[in-house]
Design an enzyme around this catalytic site. Structure first.
Site, PDB file in Angstrom:
ATOM      1  N   HIS A   1       0.867  -1.182   0.000  1.00  0.00           N
ATOM      2  CA  HIS A   1       0.000   0.000   0.000  1.00  0.00           C
ATOM      3  C   HIS A   1       0.900   1.226   0.000  1.00  0.00           C
ATOM      4  O   HIS A   1       1.661   1.459   0.934  1.00  0.00           O
ATOM      5  CB  HIS A   1      -0.915   0.004   1.224  1.00  0.00           C
ATOM      6  CG  HIS A   1      -1.843   1.180   1.246  1.00  0.00           C
ATOM      7  ND1 HIS A   1      -3.097   1.146   0.672  1.00  0.00           N
ATOM      8  CD2 HIS A   1      -1.703   2.428   1.764  1.00  0.00           C
ATOM      9  CE1 HIS A   1      -3.681   2.317   0.833  1.00  0.00           C
ATOM     10  NE2 HIS A   1      -2.860   3.114   1.497  1.00  0.00           N
ATOM     11  N   CYS A   2       0.784   2.025  -1.053  1.00  0.00           N
ATOM     12  CA  CYS A   2       1.644   3.201  -1.213  1.00  0.00           C
ATOM     13  C   CYS A   2       0.908   4.436  -0.717  1.00  0.00           C
ATOM     14  O   CYS A   2      -0.165   4.782  -1.231  1.00  0.00           O
ATOM     15  CB  CYS A   2       2.039   3.366  -2.678  1.00  0.00           C
ATOM     16  SG  CYS A   2       3.137   4.777  -2.972  1.00  0.00           S
ATOM     17  N   VAL A   3       1.499   5.118   0.270  1.00  0.00           N
ATOM     18  CA  VAL A   3       0.864   6.323   0.804  1.00  0.00           C
ATOM     19  C   VAL A   3       1.006   7.500  -0.149  1.00  0.00           C
ATOM     20  O   VAL A   3       0.229   8.455  -0.065  1.00  0.00           O
ATOM     21  CB  VAL A   3       1.468   6.678   2.175  1.00  0.00           C
ATOM     22  CG1 VAL A   3       1.160   5.606   3.197  1.00  0.00           C
ATOM     23  CG2 VAL A   3       2.980   6.904   2.071  1.00  0.00           C
TER      24      VAL A   3
ATOM     25  N   SER B   1      -3.180   4.505  -2.388  1.00  0.00           N
ATOM     26  CA  SER B   1      -3.806   3.342  -2.994  1.00  0.00           C
ATOM     27  C   SER B   1      -2.821   2.180  -2.932  1.00  0.00           C
ATOM     28  O   SER B   1      -1.628   2.364  -2.652  1.00  0.00           O
ATOM     29  CB  SER B   1      -4.201   3.635  -4.442  1.00  0.00           C
ATOM     30  OG  SER B   1      -4.750   2.490  -5.051  1.00  0.00           O
TER      31      SER B   1
END
Length: 435
Positions: free
Chosen positions: A288-290, A294
């Site tokens: 999960h990329c901040v 998403s």
């Protein structure tokens, strides 16, 4: 006397429901379901009054009071809009306010620049771990990234271009790079490969369905050369659902429970995982990329890598143009550490501070890009790497920088070929059917 034939049924008039009045541009329905007005944002807030009183008297606040204050602020922070005021996510505001202030303060003096530019990554990491521990979605990093791009470009146009060292072709190349970054980010924020949640009638599996799935799984395991019944091709452990079904060996009678997600109520394919922040299962989830708020999965992994690559090239190009303008007759590396007279005027000092801010961000993104390239070369996802490090499995190289789990590694060229075919229906390796 009245005859039955002459009696007519009396129709009861339905009670007319009062129609809701349309909201004006400054009105909204708050979290309590009541109509409120933007002008009354500071009215009737007992928790905020209590918090101010305790802050003035140097008394501590209860965590529940702080949460209620933040909920009230986030609910009342709105902007006028057609058919009702729109809610503004409070996490996007701090970067818009603090970043220009910090950069302008850092450009006053060299020591202030060192303190501010050192504290910014520390604050960002602190906020990341704070939200990551609570498993909350936040637009802070997405807002910080987009606003940093826009603000760096604004400073470049206002402070660097007027000096006459940047030509129209160079400016056009930098502008095109900025637009390509935005396009790649837009593509990366699309559906990463969410698994569709079945209807409520199909969520529960009967005992016959469990036996059928178990029988099919055993047949696949027996038919694939090199696969054993100890579950070597899928040694994932439950991290998101400790109360859910446990991970069992592939040859066990309850093998179907291995990839049953109790939260989404579905059977996950191989390498899919449930994201606790997004609250849904993602096909071939990497992490999960901040920065894009998403997940990075099967459908957007290529766009994510492309966005990183374009950002690195554009950022390095912009840094080179800026240093060549404010520190003439010096190489880029020398000018980055030794640029005499750069603090003599405010314009060059602000440009130099923005260069160092860009260098810090670029170094962080370069590290992420390097890790991604290594993982793709070994056909392993970031989630699988973290799990292998926790379980002390897999082969570790270069002090853990490279982790080869050996589950899906088919060689450098085949791994990159599979990555290039992500999201297409035509490419599907039979080994990944085994769960």
């Amino acid at each position: 006397m009245t005859h039955k034939g002459s009696m007519k049924p009396v129709k009861k008039k339905k009670a007319e429901e009062p129609e809701l009045e349309p909201l004006c541009c400054c009105e909204y329905i708050d979290r309590n379901g009541e109509k409120n007005h933007v002008a009354a944002c500071l009215c009737d807030c007992q928790d905020l009054d209590e918090g101010c009183d305790r802050w003035i008297t140097c008394k501590s606040l209860q965590p529940e009071t702080c949460e209620r204050i933040m909920d009230t602020i986030s609910d009342r922070l709105r902007i006028p809009w057609l058919r009702g005021a729109k809610k503004v996510n409070i996490s996007i505001i701090p970067p818009l306010v603090l970043l220009p202030v910090f950069l302008h303060v850092a450009s006053w003096h060299f020591l202030l620049g060192v303190v501010v530019l050192t504290s910014l990554p520390v604050l960002a990491l602190w906020y990341y771990y704070l939200t990551h521990r609570r498993k909350e979605q936040t637009l802070f990093f997405l807002s910080l990234g987009l606003f940093s791009l826009g603000y760096m470009y604004y400073v470049f146009l206002q402070e660097v271009v007027p000096k006459g060292r940047v030509g129209p072709v160079q400016l056009a190349v930098l502008t095109c790079g900025l637009f390509l970054i935005l396009l790649a980010l837009h593509r990366a924020k699309k559906n990463p490969g969410y698994l569709s949640i079945p209807a409520s009638s199909d969520r529960s599996l009967s005992s016959s369905q469990l036996e059928c799935l178990n029988r099919k799984g055993q047949e696949k395991t027996k038919g694939f050369p090199g696969a054993d019944t100890s579950g070597s091709l899928n040694n994932r452990t439950v991290k998101d659902d400790p109360k859910g079904s446990s991970r069992l060996p592939a040859g066990s009678p309850t093998k179907v429970k291995e990839d049953w997600c109790a939260k989404c109520q579905l059977v996950r394919p191989a390498r899919a995982w449930h994201c606790r922040i997004c609250g849904i299962c993602v096909r071939r989830m990497d992490h999960h990329c901040v920065w894009i708020n998403s997940c990075v999965g099967e459908s957007n992994h290529q766009a994510f890598i492309l966005a990183l690559l374009i950002f690195l090239l554009t950022s390095v190009y912009g840094i080179t143009l800026t240093l060549d303008t404010i520190c003439r007759d010096r190489s880029v590396f020398t000018a980055l550490f030794y640029c005499p007279g750069v603090y003599a005027n405010y314009s060059s000092a602000l440009s130099f501070t923005c260069v160092w801010y860009s260098v810090i961000i670029t170094a962080g993104m370069a590290y992420i890009f390097l890790i991604q390239l290594i993982n793709i070369s070994y056909n392993v996802t970031e989630r699988e790497v973290q799990q292998a490090l926790r379980q002390k499995t897999g082969r570790r190289l270069l002090c853990g920088l490279i982790v080869d789990t050996g589950q899906y590694n088919r060689g450098f060229l085949r791994n990159w070929h599979q990555f290039s075919m992500l999201g297409t229906r035509a490419f599907h390796h039979p080994a990944e059917d085994i769960v």
